[in-house]
Design a protein around this motif. Structure first.
Motif, PDB file in Angstrom:
ATOM      1  N   ALA A  48      31.348  34.963  58.595  1.00 21.25           N
ATOM      2  CA  ALA A  48      31.059  34.394  59.906  1.00 21.25           C
ATOM      3  C   ALA A  48      29.621  33.888  59.974  1.00 21.25           C
ATOM      4  O   ALA A  48      29.354  32.789  60.477  1.00 21.25           O
ATOM      5  N   GLY A  49      28.687  34.681  59.446  1.00 20.50           N
ATOM      6  CA  GLY A  49      27.294  34.289  59.495  1.00 20.50           C
ATOM      7  C   GLY A  49      27.025  32.987  58.763  1.00 20.50           C
ATOM      8  O   GLY A  49      26.326  32.104  59.265  1.00 20.50           O
ATOM      9  N   GLN A  50      27.596  32.838  57.561  1.00 16.32           N
ATOM     10  CA  GLN A  50      27.357  31.624  56.799  1.00 16.32           C
ATOM     11  C   GLN A  50      27.997  30.413  57.457  1.00 16.32           C
ATOM     12  O   GLN A  50      27.424  29.320  57.502  1.00 16.32           O
ATOM     13  N   SER A  51      29.201  30.588  57.995  1.00 15.87           N
ATOM     14  CA  SER A  51      29.871  29.482  58.665  1.00 15.87           C
ATOM     15  C   SER A  51      29.093  29.041  59.894  1.00 15.87           C
ATOM     16  O   SER A  51      28.970  27.840  60.180  1.00 15.87           O
ATOM     17  N   PHE A  89      37.711  21.611  69.186  1.00 11.84           N
ATOM     18  CA  PHE A  89      37.613  22.398  67.962  1.00 11.84           C
ATOM     19  C   PHE A  89      38.272  21.679  66.791  1.00 11.84           C
ATOM     20  O   PHE A  89      37.770  21.743  65.663  1.00 11.84           O
ATOM     21  N   ARG A  90      39.380  20.987  67.020  1.00 18.38           N
ATOM     22  CA  ARG A  90      40.028  20.244  65.927  1.00 18.38           C
ATOM     23  C   ARG A  90      39.102  19.164  65.384  1.00 18.38           C
ATOM     24  O   ARG A  90      38.969  18.991  64.163  1.00 18.38           O
ATOM     25  N   ASN A  91      38.434  18.438  66.279  1.00 17.47           N
ATOM     26  CA  ASN A  91      37.513  17.397  65.829  1.00 17.47           C
ATOM     27  C   ASN A  91      36.321  17.994  65.086  1.00 17.47           C
ATOM     28  O   ASN A  91      35.890  17.481  64.040  1.00 17.47           O
ATOM     29  N   PHE A  92      35.801  19.071  65.621  1.00 16.42           N
ATOM     30  CA  PHE A  92      34.698  19.760  64.955  1.00 16.42           C
ATOM     31  C   PHE A  92      35.119  20.244  63.574  1.00 16.42           C
ATOM     32  O   PHE A  92      34.388  20.086  62.586  1.00 16.42           O
ATOM     33  N   SER A  93      36.290  20.841  63.472  1.00 11.79           N
ATOM     34  CA  SER A  93      36.765  21.378  62.195  1.00 11.79           C
ATOM     35  C   SER A  93      36.914  20.286  61.155  1.00 11.79           C
ATOM     36  O   SER A  93      36.597  20.491  59.975  1.00 11.79           O
ATOM     37  N   TYR A 112      33.484  19.425  59.956  1.00  9.58           N
ATOM     38  CA  TYR A 112      32.961  20.542  59.169  1.00  9.58           C
ATOM     39  C   TYR A 112      33.583  20.536  57.769  1.00  9.58           C
ATOM     40  O   TYR A 112      32.880  20.704  56.764  1.00  9.58           O
ATOM     41  N   ARG A 113      34.907  20.338  57.696  1.00  8.33           N
ATOM     42  CA  ARG A 113      35.568  20.303  56.377  1.00  8.33           C
ATOM     43  C   ARG A 113      35.056  19.150  55.530  1.00  8.33           C
ATOM     44  O   ARG A 113      34.852  19.293  54.311  1.00  8.33           O
ATOM     45  N   ALA A 114      34.849  17.997  56.159  1.00  9.13           N
ATOM     46  CA  ALA A 114      34.335  16.850  55.411  1.00  9.13           C
ATOM     47  C   ALA A 114      32.935  17.116  54.872  1.00  9.13           C
ATOM     48  O   ALA A 114      32.572  16.653  53.789  1.00  9.13           O
ATOM     49  N   ARG A 115      32.180  17.893  55.604  1.00  9.44           N
ATOM     50  CA  ARG A 115      30.789  18.153  55.216  1.00  9.44           C
ATOM     51  C   ARG A 115      30.651  19.306  54.227  1.00  9.44           C
ATOM     52  O   ARG A 115      29.850  19.253  53.297  1.00  9.44           O
ATOM     53  N   PRO A 156      35.814  26.091  59.105  1.00  7.41           N
ATOM     54  CA  PRO A 156      34.857  26.948  59.806  1.00  7.41           C
ATOM     55  C   PRO A 156      35.545  28.168  60.395  1.00  7.41           C
ATOM     56  O   PRO A 156      36.750  28.159  60.642  1.00  7.41           O
ATOM     57  N   VAL A 157      34.790  29.226  60.645  1.00  5.70           N
ATOM     58  CA  VAL A 157      35.305  30.326  61.458  1.00  5.70           C
ATOM     59  C   VAL A 157      35.343  29.848  62.901  1.00  5.70           C
ATOM     60  O   VAL A 157      34.661  28.885  63.275  1.00  5.70           O
ATOM     61  N   ARG A 158      36.150  30.519  63.729  1.00  4.13           N
ATOM     62  CA  ARG A 158      36.318  30.043  65.105  1.00  4.13           C
ATOM     63  C   ARG A 158      35.010  30.090  65.880  1.00  4.13           C
ATOM     64  O   ARG A 158      34.770  29.251  66.761  1.00  4.13           O
ATOM     65  N   THR A 159      34.145  31.050  65.591  1.00  9.08           N
ATOM     66  CA  THR A 159      32.894  31.172  66.330  1.00  9.08           C
ATOM     67  C   THR A 159      31.818  30.193  65.866  1.00  9.08           C
ATOM     68  O   THR A 159      30.718  30.172  66.435  1.00  9.08           O
TER      69      THR A 159
END
Length: 403
Positions: free
Chosen positions: A80-83, A308-312, A315-318, A323-326
């Motif tokens: 969680a911390g790293q994500s 959250f879907r757009n953020f995820s 995040y995956r592309a980067r 990512p974790v949910r938090t």
């Protein structure tokens, strides 16, 4: 959640190619000034837990901001911390010209580590602290920060550690309860039963549920609690089923590990699930809930999922992983701090700026900090369906003045 009124004149950070960059809504000129910017470099490789330097600095801005996370904590804590650290760095990359520098401190998942990180960051000139994650660490960091008049934006869900100057940017169970009870009563539900886990989460939810049902003129006719040992879940569900003909809603605020067993036991004991409305909390946002046939048509409160879907996806592309949910909490905290620095000048981290009643719009919708350190979020009410939650009542897009 909610998009703020233009009349308030609060800051904004517009969303351009991506929708999820945190915004503080206000004047059109600020929208243009704060438009988001994606990093043009290729996607970096995500660091694995334990690889991050314990005392790293990220960014080249003039305003120093501490970020305290369990980067080397045990088990899921380090994941969680790293994500969340990755998400914080992504917020810097997507915010146009952020004038902040993150002072990353690894607390190791311990109170002592969080205290040391806070003390070091303050000595290095941090003006605000983001994190930590765990309640005891938040309390300890808050005590240290208070002596230097430095605010904290932390991630614990334990409202007992919130305080003036220590703000919780987390998903608080009390908000879930308030939203689903208010919606249920607006749909004519008046008599409630509840089946709750006998743990800290269940205790918080129980108090909020009793209070909110009473406030709205409803009645809690039966309430049972259970532990995971043995047959306790089935026993609690059977006791509630005996009174089910007297209620029109049954509240089951637990994880997808337990809820299907509870509802299937209710059905097996004669509860007519077409007559009695099942309701739940944000913990229901899970494929295991959607795939439970007995729960189809049930209601629950949660953030709308688009952000959250757009953020995820970004995040995956980067970073090449989910990512974790938090993680959205760390993103929103950094983007909020960057926007305050850009628009609020010397008052950027004042109590007035941080507790603006119009609030802020983040990846999971609008939110605002209360003066006592808790938060309020705008949540949707969703209906359980095989393809996932269907929005019954959208998340509000603004906070009402004076509320």
């Amino acid at each position: 959640m909610r998009v703020m009124s233009h009349r308030v004149g609060i800051l904004t950070q517009a969303w351009t190619r991506v929708r999820a960059t945190l915004s503080l809504l206000g004047l059109a000129a600020i929208l243009a000034a704060c438009s988001t910017q994606l990093s043009g470099s290729g996607p970096p490789i995500a660091q694995q837990p334990g690889e991050a330097a314990a005392n790293a600095a990220v960014g080249e801005g003039q305003v120093r901001v501490a970020l305290i996370l369990p980067l080397s904590g045990q088990g899921n804590a380090s994941v969680a911390g790293q994500s969340m650290k990755n998400a914080a760095e992504m917020a810097l990359a997507e915010f146009k010209s952020p004038n902040i520098q993150l002072l990353v401190k690894d607390d190791g998942g311990t109170v002592q580590g969080a205290q040391a990180g806070a003390q070091q960051a303050i000595s290095e000139g941090a003006e605000i602290i983001i994190g930590p994650l765990f309640a005891q660490s938040v309390s300890a960091v808050g005590q240290i920060a208070r002596t230097s008049n430095i605010p904290v934006i932390a991630f614990s869900t334990d409202v007992s550690v919130a305080a003036r100057g220590v703000y919780l940017l987390s998903f608080l169970p009390e908000t879930d309860v308030r939203r689903i009870v208010d919606f249920s009563i607006s749909r004519g539900k008046r008599s409630f039963a509840a089946i709750l886990p006998d743990n800290a989460y269940g205790t918080v939810v129980e108090g909020a549920f009793q209070q909110e049902v009473s406030r709205r003129g409803g009645r809690v006719l039966v309430l049972e609690k259970y532990t995971p040992e043995g047959n306790r879940i089935n026993e609690a569900a059977r006791r509630v089923s005996q009174a089910a003909n007297q209620v029109d809603s049954i509240f089951i605020p637990d994880s997808p590990d337990a809820v299907p067993q509870v509802v299937n036991t209710l059905a097996a004991n004669g509860v007519d699930l077409r007559r009695v409305q099942m309701i739940g909390s944000g913990l229901w946002e899970d494929a295991r809930i959607s795939s439970t046939a007995a729960l189809e048509g049930a209601w629950y409160a949660a953030p709308e999922s688009t952000g959250f879907r757009n953020f995820s996806a970004r995040y995956r592309a980067r970073y090449g992983q989910d990512p974790v949910r938090t993680a959205t909490l760390a993103y929103d905290a950094v983007a909020l701090v960057a926007a305050l620095v850009k628009t609020q000048g010397p008052q950027r981290f004042s109590e007035t700026s941080l507790t603006n009643p119009s609030g802020f719009a983040g990846i999971d919708g609008v939110f605002r900090f209360r003066p006592e350190g808790t938060n309020e979020r705008g949540l949707a009410v969703l209906r359980v369906a095989p393809a996932g939650g269907q929005v019954l009542s959208p998340a509000p897009t603004s906070f009402q003045p004076g509320t």
